[in-house]
Design a protein around this motif. Structure first.
Motif, short mmCIF file in Angstrom:
data_model
loop_
_atom_site.label_atom_id
_atom_site.label_comp_id
_atom_site.label_asym_id
_atom_site.label_seq_id
_atom_site.Cartn_x
_atom_site.Cartn_y
_atom_site.Cartn_z
N LEU A 1 26.95 -46.31 12.17
CA LEU A 1 28.18 -46.10 11.40
C LEU A 1 29.39 -46.11 12.33
O LEU A 1 30.41 -46.75 12.03
CB LEU A 1 28.09 -44.76 10.67
CG LEU A 1 29.31 -44.35 9.83
CD1 LEU A 1 29.45 -45.25 8.62
CD2 LEU A 1 29.20 -42.88 9.40
N VAL A 2 29.27 -45.42 13.46
CA VAL A 2 30.37 -45.33 14.41
C VAL A 2 30.75 -46.70 14.96
O VAL A 2 31.94 -47.02 15.14
CB VAL A 2 29.99 -44.38 15.57
CG1 VAL A 2 31.01 -44.45 16.70
CG2 VAL A 2 29.89 -42.94 15.05
N GLN A 3 29.76 -47.54 15.23
CA GLN A 3 30.03 -48.87 15.79
C GLN A 3 30.86 -49.74 14.86
O GLN A 3 31.48 -50.71 15.30
CB GLN A 3 28.71 -49.57 16.11
CG GLN A 3 27.95 -48.96 17.28
CD GLN A 3 26.65 -49.69 17.54
OE1 GLN A 3 26.64 -50.87 17.85
NE2 GLN A 3 25.54 -48.97 17.40
N HIS A 4 30.87 -49.40 13.57
CA HIS A 4 31.64 -50.20 12.62
C HIS A 4 32.92 -49.50 12.20
O HIS A 4 33.47 -49.76 11.12
CB HIS A 4 30.77 -50.55 11.41
CG HIS A 4 29.72 -51.58 11.73
ND1 HIS A 4 30.01 -52.90 11.94
CD2 HIS A 4 28.38 -51.45 11.96
CE1 HIS A 4 28.91 -53.56 12.25
NE2 HIS A 4 27.91 -52.70 12.27
N ALA B 1 36.26 -43.73 15.28
CA ALA B 1 34.90 -43.59 15.80
C ALA B 1 34.64 -42.17 16.29
O ALA B 1 33.61 -41.56 15.95
CB ALA B 1 34.69 -44.58 16.95
N LEU B 2 35.58 -41.61 17.07
CA LEU B 2 35.38 -40.27 17.62
C LEU B 2 35.44 -39.20 16.53
O LEU B 2 34.70 -38.22 16.57
CB LEU B 2 36.40 -39.99 18.72
CG LEU B 2 36.40 -40.96 19.91
CD1 LEU B 2 37.27 -40.41 21.04
CD2 LEU B 2 34.99 -41.24 20.41
N GLU C 1 32.42 -35.52 12.55
CA GLU C 1 32.05 -35.21 11.16
C GLU C 1 30.55 -35.32 10.92
O GLU C 1 30.00 -34.59 10.09
CB GLU C 1 32.79 -36.15 10.21
CG GLU C 1 34.30 -35.95 10.19
CD GLU C 1 35.02 -37.04 9.39
OE1 GLU C 1 36.20 -36.83 9.07
OE2 GLU C 1 34.39 -38.09 9.11
N GLN C 2 29.88 -36.23 11.63
CA GLN C 2 28.49 -36.56 11.33
C GLN C 2 27.48 -36.02 12.34
O GLN C 2 26.29 -36.17 12.15
CB GLN C 2 28.32 -38.08 11.23
CG GLN C 2 29.17 -38.75 10.18
CD GLN C 2 28.69 -38.44 8.77
OE1 GLN C 2 27.55 -38.01 8.55
NE2 GLN C 2 29.56 -38.63 7.79
N GLY D 1 33.90 -55.98 16.89
CA GLY D 1 32.78 -56.21 15.97
C GLY D 1 32.71 -55.23 14.82
O GLY D 1 31.81 -55.31 13.98
N GLY D 2 33.64 -54.27 14.75
CA GLY D 2 33.63 -53.30 13.66
C GLY D 2 33.90 -53.97 12.31
O GLY D 2 34.82 -54.77 12.19
N SER D 3 33.09 -53.64 11.32
CA SER D 3 33.21 -54.26 10.01
C SER D 3 33.40 -53.19 8.93
O SER D 3 32.49 -52.39 8.70
CB SER D 3 31.97 -55.10 9.69
OG SER D 3 31.92 -55.45 8.32
N PRO D 4 34.56 -53.14 8.27
CA PRO D 4 34.77 -52.15 7.19
C PRO D 4 33.73 -52.26 6.09
O PRO D 4 33.29 -51.24 5.54
CB PRO D 4 36.17 -52.52 6.67
CG PRO D 4 36.84 -53.19 7.81
CD PRO D 4 35.75 -53.96 8.51
#
Length: 337
Positions: free
Chosen positions: A85-88, A95-96, A101-102, A207-210
């Protein structure tokens, strides 16, 4: 409540010990843990057990920065689905914040905070468990090094730190810390933290994809309650040797209120007690086949105060007494192929 962490947090532990000619199985035995204790990355273990293993590793290897070295070998993959999840995420800030939160899905009792002030950002890590967790040099060092590696992974290059805040007094030899973190070091802090330029938070994640982020978010929400019976039974099996199997403990491991867990199980037509009985019987069968422990010892291991309770429960589930079942299945195993 017993705080838990996934075995993935100790990825590389056995290999690091082997490099330094230390037998990990012996350290596990010192804590009365089975040889395969670290084999399943998703297994839940007490945070205190992780601390004990890190401290034992440091003593056995004579390496005072053992936690730092182990953290150096790990990256975002240890966070499992949360890491994906963070990578996207769109930006480093997102990300941080997402990790903060997770993080409870990966380790309980860890508070992660991102603090911004003027042109500076600091990422803080505080364990809200017992004094042992706060005072463990190896545990805090490990957490900080993993955090640094995660940022490096997301950026694609090392992050230039303004400072690194560490728990505990300054070691006699601080060179490994300076070399691995490449930053001014500040010791004797309440929590550990990485301090860096605030502009870094605006950086885009390559490379992050919403769209994929929304999909993973949806998957994580669904994953929380899919096959809930298997999850509860799995947690019970992990807690049995610790003699800490209660509805509250299992609900805590799932990060939900006990009443919510009861309602979800009832919706599936099963009770917590039924899953506890099932897990106990499966554990008893494993012990009977794979060990030479007496039935009284097995009863104690799976949470029965008396052998008679094991006998009644076992016969109710299998139709045989533990003695009959063990004898029959031992004979079947012993038969030549």
């Amino acid at each position: 409540m017993q705080q838990m962490v996934r075995v993935a947090a100790l990825t590389g532990y056995v290999a690091l010990l082997a490099e330094r000619k230390v037998d990990a199985h012996q350290l596990l035995a010192d804590l009365s843990l089975p040889p395969d204790y670290l084999d399943r990355p998703d297994r839940l273990i007490p945070v205190t057990t992780k601390i004990d293993l890190l401290e034992l590793g440091a003593r056995a290897t004579g390496c005072r920065h053992f936690g730092l070295l182990l953290g150096r070998q790990q990256n975002i993959s240890t966070l499992g689905l949360v890491g994906l999840l963070v990578q996207h995420s769109g930006t480093m800030r997102e990300a941080l914040v997402t990790i903060g939160e997770q993080i409870g899905r990966h380790v309980q009792g860890l508070e992660v905070r991102l603090v911004e002030s003027d042109d500076q950002a600091s990422w803080h890590f505080t364990y809200q468990v017992d004094d042992q967790a706060r005072s463990s040099r190896q545990h805090s060092d490990h957490t900080l090094m993993v955090a640094y590696n995660i940022i490096t992974f997301l950026r694609g290059e090392p992050l230039k730190l303004r400072a690194a805040y560490l728990v505990g007094s300054e070691p006699v030899d601080a060179e490994p810390y300076t070399r691995l973190l490449q930053a001014p070091l500040c010791f004797n802090n309440h929590d550990c933290a990485l301090v860096f330029d605030g502009a870094c938070l605006e950086e885009r994640i390559a490379g992050g994809s919403p769209m994929l982020r929304r999909l993973i978010n949806s998957l994580m929400r669904h994953h929380q309650w899919s096959e809930i019976e298997d999850k509860v039974e799995w947690i019970i099996t992990n807690l049995l040797p610790l003699d800490q199997v209660t509805l509250d403990a299992v609900a805590g491991a799932l990060a939900v209120p006990a009443r919510t867990l009861q309602a979800r199980l009832a919706h599936r037509g099963v009770s917590f007690q039924q899953l506890l009985d099932r897990a106990r019987m499966q554990a008893a069968q494993t012990y009977m086949l794979d060990t030479d422990l007496s039935l009284s010892e097995i009863a104690e291991l799976i949470g029965y105060s008396q052998l008679s309770a094991l006998t009644r429960g076992f016969k109710r589930v299998t139709g045989e007494s533990p003695t009959q079942w063990r004898r029959k299945h031992k004979m079947e195993i012993a038969k030549p192929a």
